[in-house]
Motif scaffolding. Structure first.
Motif, short mmCIF file in Angstrom:
data_model
loop_
_atom_site.label_atom_id
_atom_site.label_comp_id
_atom_site.label_asym_id
_atom_site.label_seq_id
_atom_site.Cartn_x
_atom_site.Cartn_y
_atom_site.Cartn_z
N TYR A 1 2.30 8.10 -1.93
CA TYR A 1 1.88 7.32 -3.10
C TYR A 1 1.02 8.16 -4.05
CZ TYR A 1 3.26 3.50 -0.04
OH TYR A 1 3.97 2.68 0.79
N PRO A 2 1.59 9.21 -4.61
CA PRO A 2 0.79 10.07 -5.51
C PRO A 2 0.37 9.35 -6.78
CG PRO A 2 3.10 10.68 -5.62
CD PRO A 2 2.98 9.67 -4.50
N ASP A 3 1.11 8.31 -7.15
CA ASP A 3 0.80 7.56 -8.37
C ASP A 3 0.20 6.20 -8.04
OD1 ASP A 3 1.84 9.62 -10.00
OD2 ASP A 3 3.86 8.86 -9.67
N ARG A 4 -0.56 6.16 -6.95
CA ARG A 4 -1.14 4.87 -6.53
C ARG A 4 -2.00 4.31 -7.65
NH1 ARG A 4 -4.39 8.78 -5.21
NH2 ARG A 4 -6.62 8.46 -4.94
N GLN A 5 -2.13 3.01 -7.66
CA GLN A 5 -2.93 2.35 -8.69
C GLN A 5 -4.40 2.65 -8.43
OE1 GLN A 5 -2.40 -1.86 -8.89
NE2 GLN A 5 -3.72 -2.08 -10.66
N VAL A 6 -5.08 3.16 -9.45
CA VAL A 6 -6.50 3.47 -9.34
C VAL A 6 -7.29 2.43 -10.14
CG1 VAL A 6 -8.29 5.18 -9.83
CG2 VAL A 6 -6.04 5.92 -9.04
N ASP A 7 -8.24 1.81 -9.49
CA ASP A 7 -9.08 0.80 -10.13
C ASP A 7 -10.01 1.50 -11.14
OD1 ASP A 7 -10.96 -1.12 -10.83
OD2 ASP A 7 -11.31 -1.77 -8.77
N PRO A 8 -9.96 1.12 -12.40
CA PRO A 8 -10.81 1.76 -13.41
C PRO A 8 -12.30 1.66 -13.09
CG PRO A 8 -9.21 0.31 -14.47
CD PRO A 8 -9.09 0.11 -12.99
N GLU A 9 -12.69 0.64 -12.33
CA GLU A 9 -14.09 0.49 -11.93
C GLU A 9 -14.51 1.58 -10.94
OE1 GLU A 9 -16.46 -1.91 -12.88
OE2 GLU A 9 -15.02 -2.29 -14.48
N LEU B 1 -15.64 11.55 17.50
CA LEU B 1 -15.81 11.63 16.05
C LEU B 1 -14.89 12.69 15.45
CD1 LEU B 1 -17.24 10.69 13.50
CD2 LEU B 1 -19.05 12.35 14.00
N GLU B 2 -14.76 13.81 16.12
CA GLU B 2 -13.87 14.87 15.64
C GLU B 2 -12.42 14.38 15.61
OE1 GLU B 2 -12.37 19.20 17.16
OE2 GLU B 2 -14.49 18.74 17.40
N HIS B 3 -11.99 13.72 16.68
CA HIS B 3 -10.63 13.19 16.73
C HIS B 3 -10.41 12.13 15.65
CE1 HIS B 3 -6.80 11.77 18.18
NE2 HIS B 3 -7.31 10.56 18.24
N HIS B 4 -11.38 11.24 15.50
CA HIS B 4 -11.29 10.17 14.50
C HIS B 4 -11.14 10.77 13.10
CE1 HIS B 4 -12.37 6.51 12.29
NE2 HIS B 4 -12.12 5.85 13.42
N THR B 5 -11.95 11.77 12.80
CA THR B 5 -11.92 12.42 11.49
C THR B 5 -10.57 13.10 11.27
OG1 THR B 5 -14.31 12.77 11.54
CG2 THR B 5 -13.03 14.17 10.04
N SER B 6 -10.10 13.81 12.27
CA SER B 6 -8.83 14.52 12.16
C SER B 6 -7.67 13.55 11.93
CB SER B 6 -8.60 15.33 13.44
OG SER B 6 -7.35 15.94 13.43
N ARG B 7 -7.64 12.48 12.69
CA ARG B 7 -6.56 11.50 12.55
C ARG B 7 -6.63 10.81 11.20
NH1 ARG B 7 -1.41 10.51 13.89
NH2 ARG B 7 -1.02 8.30 14.17
N MET B 8 -7.82 10.47 10.76
CA MET B 8 -7.98 9.83 9.47
C MET B 8 -7.48 10.75 8.35
SD MET B 8 -11.37 7.97 7.91
CE MET B 8 -12.31 9.49 7.85
N GLN B 9 -7.80 12.02 8.43
CA GLN B 9 -7.34 12.97 7.42
C GLN B 9 -5.82 13.11 7.43
OE1 GLN B 9 -9.73 16.35 8.50
NE2 GLN B 9 -11.30 15.86 6.99
N GLU B 10 -5.22 13.13 8.61
CA GLU B 10 -3.76 13.22 8.70
C GLU B 10 -3.10 12.01 8.02
OE1 GLU B 10 -3.02 15.42 12.97
OE2 GLU B 10 -3.07 13.25 12.90
N LEU B 11 -3.60 10.83 8.33
CA LEU B 11 -3.02 9.62 7.78
C LEU B 11 -3.26 9.51 6.28
CD1 LEU B 11 -3.96 7.14 10.63
CD2 LEU B 11 -1.69 8.06 10.15
N GLU B 12 -4.45 9.89 5.83
CA GLU B 12 -4.74 9.84 4.40
C GLU B 12 -3.88 10.82 3.62
OE1 GLU B 12 -8.97 10.34 4.10
OE2 GLU B 12 -9.34 8.20 4.50
N ARG B 13 -3.67 12.02 4.17
CA ARG B 13 -2.80 13.00 3.52
C ARG B 13 -1.39 12.44 3.37
NH1 ARG B 13 -5.61 17.05 6.10
NH2 ARG B 13 -4.32 16.89 7.95
N GLU B 14 -0.89 11.83 4.43
CA GLU B 14 0.45 11.25 4.38
C GLU B 14 0.52 10.13 3.36
OE1 GLU B 14 4.44 10.59 5.05
OE2 GLU B 14 3.21 12.31 5.63
N TYR B 15 -0.49 9.29 3.32
CA TYR B 15 -0.52 8.20 2.33
C TYR B 15 -0.47 8.75 0.91
CZ TYR B 15 -1.91 4.13 -0.33
OH TYR B 15 -1.94 3.13 -1.24
N LEU B 16 -1.28 9.77 0.64
CA LEU B 16 -1.32 10.36 -0.70
C LEU B 16 -0.01 11.05 -1.06
CD1 LEU B 16 -4.96 11.73 -0.71
CD2 LEU B 16 -4.07 9.73 -1.95
N GLU B 17 0.68 11.59 -0.08
CA GLU B 17 1.99 12.19 -0.35
C GLU B 17 3.00 11.12 -0.72
OE1 GLU B 17 3.81 15.08 2.13
OE2 GLU B 17 1.91 16.11 2.49
#
Length: 75
Positions: free
Chosen positions: A56-64, A38-54
């Motif tokens: 795509y900082p202007d990613r499309q956000v669903d108003p809903e 679980l710790e590894h999964h969480t760490s890897r997910m955070q790494e990948l999400e950080r990279e995605y947000l870097e």
């Protein structure tokens, strides 16, 4: 603590595929994985999400998915 390919080295397609896979396996890891898994999964997910947000900082956000959208649904 990067385990696997550094997220910065992944193509956009590979990054998104890896994110989708991690999100698909999240609940199974939470409910049935060891503490280390679980710790590894969480760490890897955070790494990948950080990279995605870097990338795509202007990613499309669903108003809903915003508070205002939730308020409109419950009204």
């Amino acid at each position: 603590m990067t385990m696997g390919v550094d997220p910065r080295d992944l193509s956009d397609e590979d990054l998104i595929r890896e994110l989708r896979h991690l999100h698909e396996t999240r609940s199974d890891t939470l409910f049935h994985g060891s503490d280390d898994a679980l710790e590894h999964h969480t760490s890897r997910m955070q790494e990948l999400e950080r990279e995605y947000l870097e990338r795509y900082p202007d990613r499309q956000v669903d108003p809903e998915r915003l508070r205002e959208g939730a308020r409109q649904r419950s009204a």
